[in-house]
Motif scaffolding. Structure first.
Motif, PDB file in Angstrom:
ATOM      1  N   TYR A 270       5.650   6.667   6.800  1.00 20.89           N
ATOM      2  CA  TYR A 270       4.916   5.421   6.592  1.00 20.89           C
ATOM      3  C   TYR A 270       5.367   4.457   7.680  1.00 20.89           C
ATOM      4  N   THR A 273       7.177   0.429   8.400  1.00 23.12           N
ATOM      5  CA  THR A 273       8.598   0.104   8.256  1.00 23.12           C
ATOM      6  C   THR A 273       9.457   0.901   9.234  1.00 23.12           C
ATOM      7  N   GLU A 518      12.112  -5.852   2.870  1.00 26.08           N
ATOM      8  CA  GLU A 518      12.516  -6.141   1.490  1.00 26.08           C
ATOM      9  C   GLU A 518      11.322  -6.618   0.664  1.00 26.08           C
ATOM     10  N   ASN A 521       9.039  -3.765  -0.303  1.00 27.98           N
ATOM     11  CA  ASN A 521       9.592  -3.005  -1.421  1.00 27.98           C
ATOM     12  C   ASN A 521       9.405  -3.747  -2.732  1.00 27.98           C
ATOM     13  N   LEU A 525       6.095  -0.997  -2.578  1.00 24.39           N
ATOM     14  CA  LEU A 525       5.873  -0.025  -1.508  1.00 24.39           C
ATOM     15  C   LEU A 525       6.364   1.371  -1.885  1.00 24.39           C
ATOM     16  N   GLN A 526       7.519   1.467  -2.500  1.00 22.98           N
ATOM     17  CA  GLN A 526       8.048   2.787  -2.837  1.00 22.98           C
ATOM     18  C   GLN A 526       7.170   3.513  -3.852  1.00 22.98           C
ATOM     19  N   LYS A 527       6.576   2.744  -4.744  1.00 23.83           N
ATOM     20  CA  LYS A 527       5.644   3.339  -5.708  1.00 23.83           C
ATOM     21  C   LYS A 527       4.404   3.858  -4.988  1.00 23.83           C
ATOM     22  N   ILE A 529       4.246   4.798  -1.799  1.00 23.56           N
ATOM     23  CA  ILE A 529       4.632   5.972  -1.019  1.00 23.56           C
ATOM     24  C   ILE A 529       4.753   7.201  -1.919  1.00 23.56           C
ATOM     25  N   LYS A 530       5.228   7.018  -3.162  1.00 25.73           N
ATOM     26  CA  LYS A 530       5.321   8.153  -4.092  1.00 25.73           C
ATOM     27  C   LYS A 530       3.928   8.703  -4.417  1.00 25.73           C
ATOM     28  N   THR A 533       2.880  10.644  -1.463  1.00 30.47           N
ATOM     29  CA  THR A 533       3.672  11.880  -1.357  1.00 30.47           C
ATOM     30  C   THR A 533       3.232  12.911  -2.379  1.00 30.47           C
TER      31      THR A 533
END
Length: 543
Positions: A270, A273, A518, A521, A525-527, A529-530, A533
């Motif tokens: 991604y 970042t 920050e 996130n 963002l992490q959700k 990206i999951k 993925t």
């Protein structure tokens, strides 16, 4: 006047057909048509009813199917006069009642259709229904796996030869609800770097190969009056707000899917970042601060950009990214040339595109649960999945748009006077839309003019195809993921885009980088990206 009458006639036709589409989906039509029955109801085209599992005709008794397709603007239904389509109708005993709607009128009608559940028998072309439309309305569309296995030998063979066609078409529940296409003679590269060669020659410069070269060329374009009009009106680099990422390509940042993802060594990255993205912003800020990037790049639309590219008095733009120069620069087209991708700071070249070619499509055929004749419909669609059928539904029929030569090759005929080749192909065929399969072996028999149109793009592709990066594939998402994605992407995408524009125009990426990551996130963002993925891993595991 004749042209105006033709346009008005086409618009009227689309209006009538668009209004009629819902009526054509309801009960009470011709008893031989594929009208509505209960969702998922049993087919009536079983052995013994005149249906032939092989050969032509497909059915001994004539059958009419309602087929919906969406076309750009006021294109109308001239493609239905394609000789191949007409011959198929005659030889198959399957009459198609084409219902053509302009894309500009479709969104409202689509919502009504999905809400009512009254559907045509077949949908042709991926502009009608997208992945989320299908996933959220699976009761309206038939799973096609068994039909492919039993009644579609051409498509089955194509999927065996090109497994990506099956992967592309498999939904999260493991079933196939829509059929794919592989278009003929498509390049690997998307937009490529294009430069004003006349300006280079005037200033005694060579085409840039590295970032330093490009900087020096853009600076010379700005300061040395290469258009020779005595004005400081040259714009070294210009683009529109929708494609402001093209300048990042030398940093390995390419985004053909528009989701900020690329695949490196089999892993997702991604890039908003990444350190490469940060370096790209610093480079772009340097150019902007010295007046080498059009100050309106982040606000102008394509209309404004076209006005600059086709300025009537003198060529104004020095460098940009394009499909082909002749498509955008008007009277100045001869001044421009496509060049090899610029080498990035890591010593490598990167090109926007897809190493599998820009030829694969999905959602090109849907068979609805309203369709009383799914076997007939599947066999009809399968007729399109041969090389000769596909080229006739991409450029036009043999004898009309294509000449079949004695040596087994195919060449395109010249369009009528006053008509561009591309417009002629769209008038003569389904073009980008609908079922197709042209194998790499068959493509060798297609001879295109390398000086224009599709042939020119393939010719230019030779400069860049070896450097094409691997994009995030055309995955599909689950119902739950489709529900979450808009909530996450709306704010995240807006923040990334506005921050990028601010850093390029005003600087500050170094000082604000950690806080920016920050905040992303914190925004989920992490959700996001999951979700990306998980969808990628599902796609990668399809056999």
């Amino acid at each position: 006047m004749a042209k105006m009458k033709q346009m008005l006639s086409g618009l009227a036709l689309i209006s009538v057909l668009g209004t009629a589409v819902l009526a054509g989906c309801s009960n009470g039509a011709d008893p031989d048509n594929g009208g509505s029955n209960e969702a998922g109801g049993k087919s009536t085209s079983e052995p013994g009813s005149g249906f032939n599992k092989e050969g032509l005709p497909i059915t001994d008794k004539p059958v009419t199917l309602n087929a919906l397709t969406i076309r750009w603007g006021n294109m109308g239904d001239t493609f239905t006069k394609n000789t191949w389509l007409q011959e198929l109708e005659k030889n198959s005993n399957v009459k198609i009642n084409w219902q053509v709607i302009s894309n500009s009128d479709w969104e409202t009608q689509k919502s009504v259709m999905l809400a009512s559940g009254k559907m045509p028998d077949i949908i042709i072309g991926n502009m009608a229904f997208g992945d989320s439309d299908i996933v959220n309305n699976l009761n309206l569309f038939r799973p096609l796996d068994d039909y492919i296995e039993q009644y579609m030998p051409n498509l089955k063979a194509a999927m065996a030869e090109m497994p990506d066609m099956k992967k592309l078409s498999t939904f999260p529940d493991g079933k196939i609800y829509s059929l794919p296409a592989r278009l003929p003679s498509r390049p690997y590269s998307s937009v490529q770097p294009v430069i004003n060669k006349a300006w280079l020659d005037k200033l005694g410069l060579k085409a840039p190969e590295t970032l330093d070269d490009l900087y020096n060329v853009l600076k010379a374009f700005k300061e040395q009056d290469p258009n020779d009009n005595g004005k400081a009106d040259e714009i070294p680099y210009s683009d529109s707000k929708d494609v402001d990422m093209n300048l990042f390509a030398p940093f390995g940042i390419t985004d053909i899917r528009g989701n900020h993802l690329i695949v490196k060594d089999g892993k997702l990255e991604y890039f908003p970042t990444s350190e490469a993205y940060k370096a790209g912003i610093e480079w772009a800020n340097k150019l902007f601060s010295e007046g080498l990037i059009d100050k309106e790049t982040f606000t102008q639309d394509n209309t404004m950009l076209t006005a600059k590219r086709q300025n009537p008095d003198a060529a104004l733009v020095g460098f940009s990214y394009q499909w082909t120069p002749d498509a955008v620069f008007g009277q100045w087209s001869d001044q421009y040339e496509t060049i090899v991708p610029i080498t990035g700071p890591d010593g490598n070249k990167y090109q926007i595109g897809d190493p599998n070619g820009l030829s694969f499509r999905r959602n090109e055929v849907l068979i609805t649960t309203s369709n009383k004749y799914p076997e007939i419909s599947a066999r009809w669609a399968d007729q399109f999945y041969t090389g000769e059928a596909s080229i006739q539904n991409f450029w036009g029929a043999i004898g009309t748009s294509i000449e079949k030569n004695a040596d087994g090759t195919y060449t395109l005929m010249d369009p009528p006077d006053g008509t561009s080749a591309d417009a002629w192909y769209w008038d003569s065929s389904l073009r980008d839309f609908g079922p197709k399969y042209v194998s790499p072996e068959f493509e060798k028999n297609i001879k295109l003019d390398p000086s224009s149109g599709d042939g020119l793009k393939l010719q230019l592709d030779g400069l860049s195809k070896d450097y094409v990066t691997e994009p995030y594939p055309e995955v599909m998402y689950t119902v739950e993921e489709y529900e979450e994605l808009p909530t996450l992407t709306t704010d995240i995408e807006s923040y990334i885009k506005s921050t990028r524009a601010k850093w390029i125009t005003k600087g500050g990426v170094d000082q604000e980088w950690d806080a920016y990551v920050e905040k992303l996130n914190d925004m989920g963002l992490q959700k996001l990206i999951k979700i990306y993925t998980d969808a990628y891993e599902r796609y990668d595991n399809i056999q």
